[in-house]
Design a protein around this motif. Structure first.
Motif, short mmCIF file in Angstrom:
data_model
loop_
_atom_site.label_atom_id
_atom_site.label_comp_id
_atom_site.label_asym_id
_atom_site.label_seq_id
_atom_site.Cartn_x
_atom_site.Cartn_y
_atom_site.Cartn_z
N TYR A 127 0.93 -1.24 -0.08
CA TYR A 127 -0.05 0.01 -0.03
C TYR A 127 0.80 1.25 -0.04
O TYR A 127 0.72 2.03 -0.82
CB TYR A 127 -1.00 -0.12 1.12
N PHE A 128 2.05 1.32 0.78
CA PHE A 128 2.89 2.27 0.89
C PHE A 128 3.64 2.69 -0.46
O PHE A 128 3.28 4.01 -0.97
CB PHE A 128 3.81 1.83 1.95
N LEU A 129 3.87 1.56 -0.86
CA LEU A 129 4.63 2.06 -2.55
C LEU A 129 3.69 2.18 -3.34
O LEU A 129 3.79 3.25 -4.15
CB LEU A 129 5.30 0.56 -2.94
N ASP A 130 2.24 1.66 -3.32
CA ASP A 130 1.61 2.12 -4.45
C ASP A 130 1.04 3.55 -4.32
O ASP A 130 0.47 3.84 -5.40
CB ASP A 130 0.14 1.16 -4.24
N ARG A 131 1.01 4.08 -3.13
CA ARG A 131 0.35 5.32 -2.92
C ARG A 131 1.53 6.58 -3.09
O ARG A 131 1.38 7.44 -3.70
CB ARG A 131 -0.15 5.53 -1.58
N LEU A 132 2.83 6.01 -2.63
CA LEU A 132 3.85 7.07 -2.56
C LEU A 132 4.91 7.07 -3.68
O LEU A 132 5.18 8.06 -3.99
CB LEU A 132 4.72 6.93 -1.26
N VAL A 133 5.01 6.02 -4.06
CA VAL A 133 5.84 6.09 -5.55
C VAL A 133 5.15 7.02 -6.53
O VAL A 133 6.03 7.59 -7.15
CB VAL A 133 6.31 4.54 -6.09
N PRO A 134 4.02 6.64 -6.91
CA PRO A 134 3.57 7.62 -7.88
C PRO A 134 3.68 8.92 -7.67
O PRO A 134 3.77 9.97 -8.50
CB PRO A 134 2.12 7.20 -8.08
N THR A 135 3.47 9.49 -6.27
CA THR A 135 3.57 10.86 -6.05
C THR A 135 4.87 11.33 -6.08
O THR A 135 4.96 12.29 -6.65
CB THR A 135 3.08 11.15 -4.35
N CYS A 136 5.90 10.50 -5.67
CA CYS A 136 7.41 10.98 -6.11
C CYS A 136 7.59 11.00 -7.50
O CYS A 136 8.18 12.00 -7.87
CB CYS A 136 8.39 9.86 -5.43
N ALA A 137 7.02 10.19 -8.19
CA ALA A 137 7.07 9.97 -9.57
C ALA A 137 6.63 11.33 -10.48
O ALA A 137 7.44 11.90 -11.19
CB ALA A 137 6.62 8.79 -10.27
N ALA A 138 5.33 11.88 -9.88
CA ALA A 138 4.82 12.88 -10.49
C ALA A 138 5.69 14.29 -9.93
O ALA A 138 6.06 15.06 -10.99
CB ALA A 138 3.49 13.26 -9.89
N LEU A 139 6.39 14.25 -9.04
CA LEU A 139 6.99 15.41 -8.44
C LEU A 139 8.48 15.47 -9.30
O LEU A 139 8.84 16.36 -9.84
CB LEU A 139 7.25 15.49 -7.09
N LEU A 140 9.02 14.27 -9.50
CA LEU A 140 10.28 13.99 -10.19
C LEU A 140 10.08 14.39 -11.74
O LEU A 140 10.91 15.14 -12.38
CB LEU A 140 10.99 12.78 -10.08
N ALA A 141 8.76 13.79 -12.36
CA ALA A 141 8.50 14.34 -13.63
C ALA A 141 8.59 15.96 -13.96
O ALA A 141 9.09 16.45 -14.75
CB ALA A 141 7.34 13.68 -14.10
#
Length: 190
Positions: A127-141
């Protein structure tokens, strides 16, 4: 009365406020005293009775899992908010990474509390990865598109790096926030 019998009824506003107060109070109590803090102390912090806690969370494990999920959601939701509020995607990323690091440094007792239930621990990690990796990816992008950071930074790797820097946070001579700030500064393309 619910129009669609398949849909679950929504909680009353006061029940949602009580649950929010309980989650916030439990999170603060866990940071201050660990996950074994007496339920009565959490109830006092939340301004509710002990029975209210047990109505929402029948077991301590239920409360711990709910607090964790609540904090993961808050961290995930902060990403787009920070991006909209900052003129610089890199500044938004830096602030979000600091929030993420703060989140991690308050979770030391959680892993121990859930070790006896490997399935729950694994579910929460996913759950942690599913929610936070996409958020981090959007900020990085966004920061990459603005030319503010190096391209090709993997969000999972960045979160792992921050996590590793936060592990030593209980040592008085070690400041994880300072180390995370240095890591974030190193992302800069300038």
């Amino acid at each position: 009365m619910v129009d669609n019998p398949i849909e679950a009824p929504r909680k009353r506003a006061d029940a949602r406020r009580n649950q929010q107060a309980l989650l916030d109070a439990a999170a603060a109590a866990f940071v201050a005293s660990g996950v074994d803090v007496p339920v009565r102390e959490i109830a006092t912090r939340a301004g509710v009775g002990v029975g209210t806690i047990y109505r929402h969370f029948p077991t301590r494990a239920d409360l711990i899992v709910a607090v964790y999920r609540h904090q993961v959601e808050a961290c995930a939701e902060a990403g787009p908010t920070l991006l909209a509020a900052h003129g610089s995607p890199q500044a938004a990323l830096g602030e979000w990474i600091t929030l993420f690091a703060d989140f991690l440094t308050t979770k030391h007792g959680l892993a121990e509390a859930l070790q006896s239930d490997a399935a729950t621990f694994e579910t929460l990690h996913t759950y942690f990865l599913d929610r936070l990796v996409p958020t981090c990816a959007a900020l990085l992008a966004a920061a990459t598109a603005a030319g503010e950071i190096h391209p090709d930074i993997d969000p999972y790797e960045l979160l792992r790096a921050v996590g590793n820097l936060c592990i030593g946070g209980s040592t008085p001579r070690y400041d994880p926030r300072r180390m995370v700030a240095l890591l974030v500064a190193g992302l800069s393309a300038k």
